[in-house]
Motif scaffolding. Structure first.
Motif, PDB file in Angstrom:
ATOM      1  N   SER A  70      11.277 -11.835  45.345  1.00 61.06           N
ATOM      2  CA  SER A  70      11.129 -10.760  44.358  1.00 61.06           C
ATOM      3  C   SER A  70      10.111 -11.192  43.311  1.00 61.06           C
ATOM      4  CB  SER A  70      12.471 -10.454  43.692  1.00 61.06           C
ATOM      5  OG  SER A  70      13.030 -11.625  43.114  1.00 61.06           O
ATOM      6  N   GLU A  71       9.345 -10.211  42.810  1.00 63.39           N
ATOM      7  CA  GLU A  71       8.233 -10.554  41.928  1.00 63.39           C
ATOM      8  C   GLU A  71       8.008  -9.482  40.869  1.00 63.39           C
ATOM      9  OE1 GLU A  71       3.555 -11.982  42.199  1.00 63.39           O
ATOM     10  OE2 GLU A  71       4.821 -11.914  43.991  1.00 63.39           O
ATOM     11  N   PHE A  72       7.798  -9.940  39.634  1.00 57.94           N
ATOM     12  CA  PHE A  72       7.442  -9.053  38.532  1.00 57.94           C
ATOM     13  C   PHE A  72       5.999  -8.578  38.674  1.00 57.94           C
ATOM     14  CE2 PHE A  72      10.652 -11.766  36.464  1.00 57.94           C
ATOM     15  CZ  PHE A  72      11.464 -10.814  35.871  1.00 57.94           C
ATOM     16  N   GLY A  73       5.785  -7.289  38.523  1.00 60.68           N
ATOM     17  CA  GLY A  73       4.437  -6.768  38.369  1.00 60.68           C
ATOM     18  C   GLY A  73       4.029  -6.772  36.910  1.00 60.68           C
ATOM     19  N   GLN A  74       2.880  -6.170  36.624  1.00 58.89           N
ATOM     20  CA  GLN A  74       2.390  -6.135  35.249  1.00 58.89           C
ATOM     21  C   GLN A  74       2.611  -4.775  34.606  1.00 58.89           C
ATOM     22  OE1 GLN A  74      -1.247  -8.188  33.522  1.00 58.89           O
ATOM     23  NE2 GLN A  74      -2.066  -6.126  33.803  1.00 58.89           N
ATOM     24  N   ASP A  75       1.846  -3.787  35.011  1.00 58.68           N
ATOM     25  CA  ASP A  75       1.921  -2.469  34.390  1.00 58.68           C
ATOM     26  C   ASP A  75       2.447  -1.399  35.330  1.00 58.68           C
ATOM     27  OD1 ASP A  75       0.656  -3.131  31.835  1.00 58.68           O
ATOM     28  OD2 ASP A  75      -1.127  -3.477  33.046  1.00 58.68           O
TER      29      ASP A  75
ATOM     30  N   GLY B 111      -1.233 -16.247  45.219  1.00 57.86           N
ATOM     31  CA  GLY B 111      -1.522 -14.895  44.763  1.00 57.86           C
ATOM     32  C   GLY B 111      -0.317 -14.192  44.170  1.00 57.86           C
ATOM     33  N   HIS B 112       0.584 -14.976  43.549  1.00 58.21           N
ATOM     34  CA  HIS B 112       1.777 -14.407  42.915  1.00 58.21           C
ATOM     35  C   HIS B 112       1.594 -14.346  41.404  1.00 58.21           C
ATOM     36  CE1 HIS B 112       4.036 -14.614  46.667  1.00 58.21           C
ATOM     37  NE2 HIS B 112       3.667 -15.879  46.804  1.00 58.21           N
ATOM     38  N   ARG B 113       2.240 -13.369  40.791  1.00 61.38           N
ATOM     39  CA  ARG B 113       2.209 -13.256  39.331  1.00 61.38           C
ATOM     40  C   ARG B 113       3.395 -13.974  38.697  1.00 61.38           C
ATOM     41  NH1 ARG B 113       4.301  -9.798  35.371  1.00 61.38           N
ATOM     42  NH2 ARG B 113       2.951  -9.564  33.531  1.00 61.38           N
ATOM     43  N   ASN B 114       4.615 -13.661  39.164  1.00 60.90           N
ATOM     44  CA  ASN B 114       5.809 -14.259  38.553  1.00 60.90           C
ATOM     45  C   ASN B 114       6.994 -14.052  39.480  1.00 60.90           C
ATOM     46  OD1 ASN B 114       7.419 -15.569  36.689  1.00 60.90           O
ATOM     47  ND2 ASN B 114       7.626 -13.803  35.336  1.00 60.90           N
ATOM     48  N   VAL B 115       7.139 -14.921  40.462  1.00 55.51           N
ATOM     49  CA  VAL B 115       8.249 -14.843  41.406  1.00 55.51           C
ATOM     50  C   VAL B 115       9.504 -15.433  40.769  1.00 55.51           C
ATOM     51  CG1 VAL B 115       9.129 -15.687  43.616  1.00 55.51           C
ATOM     52  CG2 VAL B 115       6.765 -14.892  43.437  1.00 55.51           C
ATOM     53  N   GLN B 116      10.619 -14.706  40.850  1.00 57.49           N
ATOM     54  CA  GLN B 116      11.880 -15.210  40.305  1.00 57.49           C
ATOM     55  C   GLN B 116      13.045 -15.042  41.272  1.00 57.49           C
ATOM     56  OE1 GLN B 116      12.928 -14.010  36.329  1.00 57.49           O
ATOM     57  NE2 GLN B 116      11.099 -14.919  35.433  1.00 57.49           N
ATOM     58  N   GLY B 117      12.778 -14.724  42.528  1.00 62.29           N
ATOM     59  CA  GLY B 117      13.850 -14.620  43.506  1.00 62.29           C
ATOM     60  C   GLY B 117      13.393 -15.089  44.869  1.00 62.29           C
ATOM     61  N   LEU B 118      14.211 -15.923  45.539  1.00 63.29           N
ATOM     62  CA  LEU B 118      13.920 -16.428  46.872  1.00 63.29           C
ATOM     63  C   LEU B 118      15.190 -16.339  47.717  1.00 63.29           C
ATOM     64  CD1 LEU B 118      12.109 -19.782  45.913  1.00 63.29           C
ATOM     65  CD2 LEU B 118      10.994 -17.649  46.616  1.00 63.29           C
ATOM     66  N   ALA B 119      15.060 -15.883  48.968  1.00 63.41           N
ATOM     67  CA  ALA B 119      16.226 -15.819  49.848  1.00 63.41           C
ATOM     68  C   ALA B 119      15.766 -15.650  51.289  1.00 63.41           C
ATOM     69  CB  ALA B 119      17.157 -14.672  49.455  1.00 63.41           C
ATOM     70  N   TRP B 120      16.658 -15.963  52.219  1.00 56.27           N
ATOM     71  CA  TRP B 120      16.396 -15.837  53.654  1.00 56.27           C
ATOM     72  C   TRP B 120      17.526 -15.033  54.288  1.00 56.27           C
ATOM     73  CZ3 TRP B 120      15.348 -19.820  50.582  1.00 56.27           C
ATOM     74  CH2 TRP B 120      14.084 -20.435  50.669  1.00 56.27           C
ATOM     75  N   ASP B 121      17.182 -14.176  55.259  1.00 58.52           N
ATOM     76  CA  ASP B 121      18.244 -13.463  55.969  1.00 58.52           C
ATOM     77  C   ASP B 121      18.658 -14.250  57.207  1.00 58.52           C
ATOM     78  OD1 ASP B 121      16.471 -12.857  58.084  1.00 58.52           O
ATOM     79  OD2 ASP B 121      15.993 -10.876  57.290  1.00 58.52           O
ATOM     80  N   VAL B 122      19.618 -13.725  57.976  1.00 58.98           N
ATOM     81  CA  VAL B 122      20.168 -14.479  59.102  1.00 58.98           C
ATOM     82  C   VAL B 122      19.171 -14.625  60.245  1.00 58.98           C
ATOM     83  CG1 VAL B 122      22.558 -13.887  58.582  1.00 58.98           C
ATOM     84  CG2 VAL B 122      21.214 -12.395  60.101  1.00 58.98           C
ATOM     85  N   THR B 123      18.104 -13.841  60.264  1.00 60.25           N
ATOM     86  CA  THR B 123      17.074 -14.010  61.286  1.00 60.25           C
ATOM     87  C   THR B 123      16.072 -15.095  60.904  1.00 60.25           C
ATOM     88  OG1 THR B 123      15.418 -12.431  60.447  1.00 60.25           O
ATOM     89  CG2 THR B 123      17.256 -11.519  61.729  1.00 60.25           C
ATOM     90  N   GLY B 124      16.162 -15.627  59.679  1.00 57.27           N
ATOM     91  CA  GLY B 124      15.229 -16.636  59.198  1.00 57.27           C
ATOM     92  C   GLY B 124      14.081 -16.077  58.397  1.00 57.27           C
ATOM     93  N   ARG B 125      14.044 -14.765  58.179  1.00 54.39           N
ATOM     94  CA  ARG B 125      12.961 -14.140  57.417  1.00 54.39           C
ATOM     95  C   ARG B 125      13.098 -14.483  55.934  1.00 54.39           C
ATOM     96  NH1 ARG B 125      12.832  -7.714  57.903  1.00 54.39           N
ATOM     97  NH2 ARG B 125      15.001  -8.135  57.332  1.00 54.39           N
ATOM     98  N   MET B 126      11.994 -14.868  55.310  1.00 52.04           N
ATOM     99  CA  MET B 126      11.987 -15.242  53.904  1.00 52.04           C
ATOM    100  C   MET B 126      11.542 -14.067  53.037  1.00 52.04           C
ATOM    101  SD  MET B 126       9.885 -18.313  52.011  1.00 52.04           S
ATOM    102  CE  MET B 126      10.126 -18.625  50.255  1.00 52.04           C
ATOM    103  N   LEU B 127      12.295 -13.812  51.963  1.00 53.43           N
ATOM    104  CA  LEU B 127      11.997 -12.728  51.028  1.00 53.43           C
ATOM    105  C   LEU B 127      11.842 -13.296  49.624  1.00 53.43           C
ATOM    106  CD1 LEU B 127      14.639 -10.087  52.209  1.00 53.43           C
ATOM    107  CD2 LEU B 127      12.261 -10.292  52.944  1.00 53.43           C
TER     108      LEU B 127
END
Length: 419
Positions: free
Chosen positions: A273-278, A255-271
């Motif tokens: 970033s994603e482009f929207g449309q309008d 259900g993603h449009r255009n993800v261009q960023g992936l990263a994890w913090d020190v707790t292991g949580r995954m983040l």
């Protein structure tokens, strides 16, 4: 403008087209409003025992790391290298140098952060990238990742590129500045002149995560059989990684449009970033099996239909977030159209998946134009007080920016607590 944006606003519209997500929840007894569930029979792994976490980043028995809560930070910026041609991907090499992909030139270069020296990569793999990569719009030579030293392909180079038959991930060995012949890892990812995704990264669990776009084909994002509009999780050979929501599929989230960023913090949580449309660009906390709503919802408003809401949003004029890195105190997104380093501070020391765990977004580094990638300096681990060193790529020569003398640049950004 960075991402292609259609003419129909889709903010705050949700439908019930989330069959895969509902099935995943039903398999574990959860309801449709619990998109983090995984099916019974899935191979057990730390990532699936707690769907908001990856493997513990510290040995068992030691205190779990916590996040720093800093309302404000200060930045110091210096040039590391200049004259880069539409740089896109950025990854650290084992020798302390940095590998950079040049999207339109279809080349890899190595930057020495100590001296600023830039060296071209040669060899049969470099020839393949130059001769077999298709460019145009947002397509070309995109994301990079380097196998972690304790993984199954230590030090090997992984690249995401647009080929004549679609986007693909390849791997090769870099010896000195010579890249070996490349072998396929993932192929058949939908491609277009825009919405190509492209970021790849190794998670704390040692598996490779691949961010794809919908390639202007809205139906792909909700189709579990398509690789478009997804985050994939695979082994270094391209097989579905153990513990995936569907053991036979590489899909980690959809259900993603255009993800261009992936990263994890020190707790292991995954983040991500994603482009929207309008209407809304997004920062999301990624959970296995999660459905992030595109094209039925853009921004918040989809939780009632079983979609996962973002934890931070921006108007599309203010962000177009590409690369992503996290420190002890916040998430940093490279803003293209927003021409800023976008900071989203953490406000709870132990993380969390709701918007309440994140502070209001801030716009920093607003005097360098478009920004494409951001990476934490592996030689300077983020401090417990929130201090960190980031590498940031500008993107003013990509055909949509206003190049300045010396562009594009690799910047070193030192982050310290304000005051």
């Amino acid at each position: 403008m960075t991402a292609h944006r259609g003419t129909t606003a889709r903010a705050h519209r949700a439908t019930a087209g989330v069959v895969l997500l509902v099935l995943l929840a039903a398999c574990t007894g959860g309801g449709a409003d619990e998109p983090t569930a995984t099916p019974s029979g899935t191979t057990s792994s730390p990532a699936t025992q707690d769907p908001t976490r990856q493997e513990p980043p510290v040995p068992e028995g030691e205190p779990a790391p916590t996040l720093a809560v800093l309302p404000e930070v200060e930045l110091a910026v210096e040039d590391v290298a200049t004259g880069l041609d539409a740089p896109w991907g950025l990854a650290p090499l084992p020798d302390g140098t940095l590998l950079v992909s040049l999207r339109d030139a279809r080349e890899l270069v190595v930057v020495d952060p100590a001296t600023g020296a830039v060296e071209a990569v040669s060899g049969p793999g470099a020839d393949d990238l130059r001769d077999g990569t298709v460019t145009g719009g947002e397509a070309g030579l995109l994301g990079l990742a380097v196998g972690p030293p304790d993984g199954d392909a230590p030090g090997e180079v992984f690249v995401y590129r647009t080929a004549p038959d679609g986007n693909e991930v390849l791997r090769g060995t870099l010896a000195g500045r010579e890249l070996s012949a490349l072998t396929p890892v993932v192929q058949g990812i939908p491609a277009a002149s825009t919405h190509d995704g492209g970021r790849i990264a190794f998670g704390p669990d040692g598996y490779l995560y691949v961010a794809t776009g919908d390639a202007q084909q809205e139906g792909t994002s909700q189709d579990p059989a398509s690789l478009g509009g997804k985050i994939l999780r695979v082994t270094v050979d391209g097989a579905p990684a153990p513990g995936n929501p569907d053991p036979a599929s590489p899909v980690w989230s959809l259900g993603h449009r255009n993800v261009q960023g992936l990263a994890w913090d020190v707790t292991g949580r995954m983040l991500a970033s994603e482009f929207g449309q309008d209407t809304f660009d997004e920062l999301n906390v990624i959970v296995p099996g999660g459905n992030y709503g595109w094209p039925d919802v853009e921004g918040t408003g989809g939780a009632g239909a079983g979609f996962v809401d973002p934890v931070a949003t921006w108007a599309t004029d203010d962000a177009s977030p590409s690369g992503l890195a996290v420190t002890r105190e916040g998430a940093y997104l490279a803003g293209l159209r927003g021409q800023a380093l976008l900071r989203v501070p953490f406000v709870t020391p132990d993380g969390g998946t709701s918007a309440d765990a994140f502070g209001a977004p801030q716009s920093l580094l607003t005097d360098h134009g478009r920004l494409r990638a951001v990476l934490t300096d592996p030689s300077t681990p983020p401090g417990e007080d929130g201090s960190a060193v980031l590498f940031v790529l500008t993107s003013n020569t990509d055909g949509r920016g206003d190049p300045r003398d010396g562009d594009d640049r690799l910047l070193r950004v030192t982050v310290t607590p304000a005051g």
